[in-house]
Design a protein around this motif. Structure first.
Motif: not given
Length: 701
Positions: A63-73, A95-99
């Motif tokens: 989640l940490i890695a995937g969402h950061a890359v997805a948002r940037a791209q 996911i709610p915890l991460y957000l």
């Protein structure tokens, strides 16, 4: 490309996780996984396979890695799981915890297949059918009847509650969260498949729960779906020529995929291409279809549909029916099933069937295609009517379902009649005799590698596959071959965060018999359990067959049988709940289970202090798909036992062992009642692949 800005975002997110999560413990394996997921997903077309044992914290890592890359791209992050339990954990907790820890607002959607939502049109029709003057929905032609049998009081009450809940907005139409449980008959009536859906032409379209969910998926940054749905989408022709996917879910080249529980992917991909035809049922369905077509011509008041008059259409259906019966006669003349077999089967060696069967299949493929094209035109005419009332709705649904059946049949006949590709594994082709003596024709791919290379690895923006067990002792060759992993993809086996050498002990008792001697081994297993298992503690005993489980249960003393909860006696969740209740009450409880209990079962602490594996989990040798693939490997001078059977059994064995240690505080033992790991040449390799437990291997007497 993994930019410095993405790296900074990931580091900041990890720091917030570390500071904001009570009791958080930094784990080197989790940090390494975050880095590898980020690198793989940031590279266009990148791929990675990561084995992350229990306790790694893999969901938060991707989640940490995937969402950061997805948002940037500016891409979507799609997480595909194999179980409902993990989907719910991700959507409701992880996911709610991460957000929240990162102060991020992001739309999240849980994507499900059409059949997991109520069809408001079908629900309305079912509700209306209960009216006093509706004759329970039997007022139409019998082939359009809603009810296969009169509903009981419970069905009527459940339908009423669902109608009210949907109308008042108290229910969003998700069948998994239905306010009232319904039986299989009612569920099939009030849901629909793609074939039974008329889409935008349906009067209920704007309020349709499935299409509302589709819109939510389109707007979401993070999507959670089951692997079946993702594979279904990836294998649909896309909007552009020679493209795949992007029909139900976002376009693959705009999506970063994370397949959790990835050890299921290959089997699920093979299942996507499996086809079967029940010959007797297919003939009966054509007879019913003929009557439905007559209703369509009458309702539309058309003399010709799809360039065929009704008489010409009847002739096409009769020709197809005759061809099915001719194939059945041909098979019964050529194959006499052994009356001693429980499940009689004829399997084509290397997928090759008798020539006459292939000729019939080729003819059936042509006839079925002609009927499909005509029936599409018939259904379109019904759907496009301006006013047809409930008969139009029912007829459109039934014709759509008939088209889906014909497509499945067409797939089978094409598979039976199309030559296999050179240098590629053949299709498995076989015939079985059902319990009602009906012949069933089957076809299936034996490997998912080619399919996944074309629709996933060569199509997606980035792919990560992860699970607790993917390799055989850090050797990924078997998994890589099964999923068609590109040569440039990364494979990584992370170490367990637990001190397994101190927390767990692997015991191999000096059994007198091997599992090949079925009755004798079952007798000895029951003796060992009676003498050496702590029946006042929490235990899990795993079997590879229902027959052996039953034999061992029959041979145990009655006092011990009373402490056993055997898979199949109740639902899995109820068995586990009762097991937990007894352990927490200070009583002993032992679960007897098959393969599904060896995966995904989380029984920490005292709930499971001993895992007993009664024998090595080798695949059933009669499986026609596995047998055909093994033959093909042998034909190329390769050894299927070494290349496929042992690696898969080793992976499953590691997975079964993983039921024991679920946290840093757990302690216990794993007992393997199969001496083949000691006396067979392959056994040493399997033992070496297991995690570094303390080992106690008894010498044979």
């Amino acid at each position: 490309m993994l930019t410095d800005a993405i790296k900074d975002t990931i580091r900041a997110a990890y720091t917030r996780l570390k500071d904001g999560l009570p009791g958080f413990r930094p784990r080197a394996s989790q940090g390494r996984m975050i880095a590898e997921v980020a690198k793989a997903l940031a590279e266009e077309g990148g791929g990675a396979v990561i084995e992350a044992p229990t306790g790694t914290g893999k969901s938060m890592a991707y989640l940490i890695a995937g969402h950061a890359v997805a948002r940037a791209q500016k891409k979507k992050l799609l997480i595909a799981t194999a179980t409902v339990a993990l989907q719910e954990q991700l959507v409701q907790r992880d996911i709610p915890l991460y957000l929240s820890l990162n102060g991020i607002e992001a739309k999240v959607a849980l994507a499900k297949g059409r059949g997991r939502y109520v069809c408001p049109r079908n629900l309305l029709m079912a509700g209306n059918s209960l009216a006093a003057d509706a004759q329970l929905g039997l007022g139409f032609d019998t082939d359009l009847a809603l009810w296969s049998k009169p509903p009981d009081a419970r069905d009527k009450a459940a339908l009423g509650k669902l109608v009210t809940a949907l109308d008042t907005g108290r229910w969003d139409g998700d069948m998994d969260a239905a306010p009232e449980p319904v039986g299989d008959m009612v569920r099939s009536m009030i849901t629909t498949s793609a074939g039974g859906c008329t889409g935008r032409r349906c009067a209920q379209f704007m309020g349709c729960p499935f299409f509302a969910a589709r819109r939510a998926v389109a707007d979401a940054e993070i999507i959670v779906a089951n692997q079946d749905l993702v594979l279904a989408d990836l294998t649909m022709p896309g909007s552009e020529e020679d493209s795949w996917g992007g029909v139900i879910l976002p376009k693959p080249d705009e999506t970063l995929y994370v397949f959790d529980e990835a050890h299921h992917v290959a089997a699920k991909a093979i299942d996507r291409g499996t086809a079967e035809v029940f010959l007797g049922a297919a003939v009966r369905q054509l007879s019913r279809l003929g009557r439905q077509v007559h209703a369509a011509y009458s309702l539309t008041d058309k003399e010709s549909l799809g360039r065929l008059t009704l008489d010409q259409g009847d002739a096409r259906l009769q020709e197809l029916s005759d061809a099915l019966e001719e194939l059945e006669r041909e098979i019964r003349l050529a194959w006499v099933p052994d009356p001693g077999e429980d499940e009689p089967m004829y399997r084509g060696s290397l997928g090759q069937l008798p020539e006459q069967w292939t000729v019939h299949a080729e003819h059936l493929a042509v006839l079925t295609g002609e009927v499909q094209r005509w029936l599409n035109a018939v259904r379109r005419a019904v759907v496009e009517m301006s006013e047809g009332g409930p008969t139009q709705e029912a007829l459109a649904r039934e014709l759509g379902i008939a088209l889906e059946r014909l497509e499945r049949q067409s797939r089978c006949w094409r598979a039976w009649s199309t030559p296999d590709r050179e240098h590629a594994p053949p299709l498995a082709r076989w015939v079985t005799l059902a319990g009602d003596q009906q012949l069933v024709c089957h076809a299936s791919a034996v490997s998912a590698a080619g399919l996944l290379r074309s629709v996933l690895w060569g199509n997606a923006s980035g792919v990560v596959m992860t699970s607790a067990t993917l390799s055989a002792g850090a050797n990924f060759r078997h998994f890589a071959d099964a999923v068609g992993l590109p040569d440039e993809a990364v494979t990584l086996s992370l170490p367990s965060p637990f001190n397994l050498a101190e927390q767990a002990r692997l015991e191999v008792p000096a059994m007198r018999t091997l599992p090949d001697a079925r009755d004798a081994h079952a007798e000895e297993v029951s003796e060992w359990l009676a003498e050496h298992l702590d029946w006042d503690a929490g235990n899990l005993v795993l079997f590879t067959s229902r027959a052996k489980l039953d034999r061992v249960l029959q041979k145990l003393p009655i006092a011990m049988v009373r402490k056993v909860r055997a898979q199949g006696s109740l639902g899995k969740s109820q068995l586990v709940a009762e097991h937990i209740a007894d352990i927490e009450a200070g009583k002993g409880s032992t679960l007897f289970g098959l393969a599904s209990f060896g995966e995904g079962l989380d029984l920490p602490g005292k709930l499971c202090e001993t895992v007993v594996i009664t024998q090595l989990p080798f695949a059933v040798p009669t499986d026609p798909v596995g047998a055909t693939y093994a033959e093909w490997l042998e034909s190329r001078g390769r050894n299927p036992f070494i290349e496929v059977t042992i690696p898969e059994a080793t992976r499953l064995l590691i997975q079964y062992c993983g039921r024991l240690i679920r946290s840093e505080a757990d302690r216990g033992r794993i007992v393997l009642l199969d001496r083949r790991v000691v006396v067979k040449r392959y056994g040493e390799r399997m033992l070496q692949a297991l995690p570094p437990f303390e080992r106690v291997i008894e010498r044979a007497a």
